[in-house]
Motif scaffolding. Sequence first.
Motif, mmCIF file in Angstrom:
data_model
loop_
_atom_site.group_PDB
_atom_site.id
_atom_site.type_symbol
_atom_site.label_atom_id
_atom_site.label_comp_id
_atom_site.label_asym_id
_atom_site.label_seq_id
_atom_site.Cartn_x
_atom_site.Cartn_y
_atom_site.Cartn_z
ATOM 1 N N GLU A 180 -0.107 -15.398 -19.211
ATOM 2 C CA GLU A 180 -1.170 -16.306 -19.651
ATOM 3 C C GLU A 180 -2.570 -15.743 -19.407
ATOM 4 N N ASP A 181 -2.670 -14.632 -18.704
ATOM 5 C CA ASP A 181 -3.970 -14.089 -18.295
ATOM 6 C C ASP A 181 -4.326 -12.878 -19.156
ATOM 7 N N ASP A 182 -5.343 -13.029 -19.997
ATOM 8 C CA ASP A 182 -5.719 -11.951 -20.919
ATOM 9 C C ASP A 182 -6.929 -11.139 -20.450
ATOM 10 N N ARG A 183 -7.380 -11.354 -19.223
ATOM 11 C CA ARG A 183 -8.593 -10.663 -18.766
ATOM 12 C C ARG A 183 -8.468 -9.142 -18.744
ATOM 13 N N PRO A 184 -7.373 -8.545 -18.274
ATOM 14 C CA PRO A 184 -7.279 -7.086 -18.346
ATOM 15 C C PRO A 184 -7.232 -6.564 -19.787
ATOM 16 N N ARG A 185 -6.506 -7.248 -20.663
ATOM 17 C CA ARG A 185 -6.464 -6.831 -22.071
ATOM 18 C C ARG A 185 -7.861 -6.922 -22.682
ATOM 19 N N ARG A 186 -8.562 -7.967 -22.361
ATOM 20 C CA ARG A 186 -9.937 -8.142 -22.859
ATOM 21 C C ARG A 186 -10.832 -7.003 -22.381
ATOM 22 N N ALA A 187 -10.678 -6.571 -21.147
ATOM 23 C CA ALA A 187 -11.481 -5.463 -20.620
ATOM 24 C C ALA A 187 -11.235 -4.186 -21.412
ATOM 25 N N ILE A 188 -9.979 -3.912 -21.716
ATOM 26 C CA ILE A 188 -9.659 -2.714 -22.508
ATOM 27 C C ILE A 188 -10.258 -2.838 -23.902
ATOM 28 N N GLU A 189 -10.187 -4.015 -24.495
ATOM 29 C CA GLU A 189 -10.770 -4.228 -25.826
ATOM 30 C C GLU A 189 -12.283 -4.022 -25.810
ATOM 31 N N VAL A 190 -12.959 -4.517 -24.778
ATOM 32 C CA VAL A 190 -14.416 -4.333 -24.668
ATOM 33 C C VAL A 190 -14.738 -2.849 -24.526
ATOM 34 N N CYS A 191 -13.942 -2.133 -23.770
ATOM 35 C CA CYS A 191 -14.142 -0.689 -23.628
ATOM 36 C C CYS A 191 -14.009 0.003 -24.983
ATOM 37 N N ARG A 192 -12.969 -0.319 -25.711
ATOM 38 C CA ARG A 192 -12.748 0.317 -27.018
ATOM 39 C C ARG A 192 -13.847 -0.060 -28.017
ATOM 40 N N THR A 193 -14.359 -1.267 -27.921
ATOM 41 C CA THR A 193 -15.468 -1.675 -28.795
ATOM 42 C C THR A 193 -16.707 -0.852 -28.493
ATOM 43 N N TRP A 194 -17.000 -0.647 -27.217
ATOM 44 C CA TRP A 194 -18.149 0.183 -26.850
ATOM 45 C C TRP A 194 -17.980 1.611 -27.373
ATOM 46 N N VAL A 195 -16.782 2.170 -27.231
ATOM 47 C CA VAL A 195 -16.526 3.528 -27.734
ATOM 48 C C VAL A 195 -16.750 3.581 -29.241
ATOM 49 N N ARG A 196 -16.246 2.598 -29.943
ATOM 50 C CA ARG A 196 -16.312 2.580 -31.411
ATOM 51 C C ARG A 196 -17.732 2.347 -31.929
ATOM 52 N N THR A 197 -18.475 1.454 -31.287
ATOM 53 C CA THR A 197 -19.783 1.058 -31.827
ATOM 54 C C THR A 197 -20.964 1.711 -31.114
ATOM 55 N N GLY A 198 -20.768 2.080 -29.852
ATOM 56 C CA GLY A 198 -21.877 2.610 -29.067
ATOM 57 C C GLY A 198 -22.845 1.544 -28.592
ATOM 58 N N VAL A 199 -22.555 0.299 -28.897
ATOM 59 C CA VAL A 199 -23.435 -0.800 -28.486
ATOM 60 C C VAL A 199 -23.077 -1.188 -27.054
ATOM 61 N N PHE A 200 -24.055 -1.029 -26.170
ATOM 62 C CA PHE A 200 -23.853 -1.295 -24.747
ATOM 63 C C PHE A 200 -24.552 -2.594 -24.381
ATOM 64 N N ARG A 201 -23.767 -3.555 -23.971
ATOM 65 C CA ARG A 201 -24.297 -4.828 -23.473
ATOM 66 C C ARG A 201 -23.807 -4.978 -22.036
ATOM 67 N N MET A 202 -24.713 -4.760 -21.110
ATOM 68 C CA MET A 202 -24.338 -4.746 -19.696
ATOM 69 C C MET A 202 -23.615 -6.023 -19.276
ATOM 70 N N ALA A 203 -24.085 -7.159 -19.721
ATOM 71 C CA ALA A 203 -23.448 -8.425 -19.328
ATOM 72 C C ALA A 203 -21.993 -8.459 -19.804
ATOM 73 N N GLU A 204 -21.737 -7.968 -20.995
ATOM 74 C CA GLU A 204 -20.377 -7.967 -21.534
ATOM 75 C C GLU A 204 -19.486 -6.970 -20.787
ATOM 76 N N ILE A 205 -20.009 -5.767 -20.563
ATOM 77 C CA ILE A 205 -19.245 -4.729 -19.857
ATOM 78 C C ILE A 205 -18.934 -5.205 -18.427
ATOM 79 N N ARG A 206 -19.955 -5.649 -17.747
ATOM 80 C CA ARG A 206 -19.792 -6.096 -16.362
ATOM 81 C C ARG A 206 -18.858 -7.304 -16.278
#
Length: 163
Positions: free
Chosen positions: A33-59
């Motif tokens: 039921e806990d998607d937080r680790p999967r979400r973290a990996i998705e945020v990482c891959r989004t940053w790699v793909r787009t180069g858009v860095f949002r500290m609040a989102e990454i943190r």
Amino acid sequence: MKKYSRHDQIIMATWAADCAERVLPLFEEARPEDDRPRRAIEVCRTWVRTGVFRMAEIRGASLGAHAAARDADGGSAAQFAARAAGQAVATAHVPQHAYGAAYYALKAVAAADPANAVAGVAAEREWQAARLPGGLREEIMERIVVLERGGGVLVKLRKGEGF
């Protein structure tokens, strides 16, 4: 702390996400039921793909994955897998967090099957090393130390100069 080029940081983040994703099922089996680790990996891959860095989102994604780790059983494969995800996304901020993703992935593999930890960790470490380009491979993998101890495995992260 060593400075990495943007190109190297992207390679390291991609690799860290791959390392974390390989052990993610160990977390999801224990806490579906806990998607937080999967979400973290998705945020990482989004940053790699787009180069858009949002500290609040990454943190937020990193802290969420680490909170999920705290909610898992201590010392379990699930806990280490969640930590790997938290470290992977943090690579967008500090490249050295990639080391932590690989380190925790190895600890997850060892915890998932203690009876076969030596072989499992060796195979996973080999997989990790094979996915890094030469210059980064040497530098990163020499800091991730695997020692056989009493029929089990001890995984250590060697910090020090330049880390």
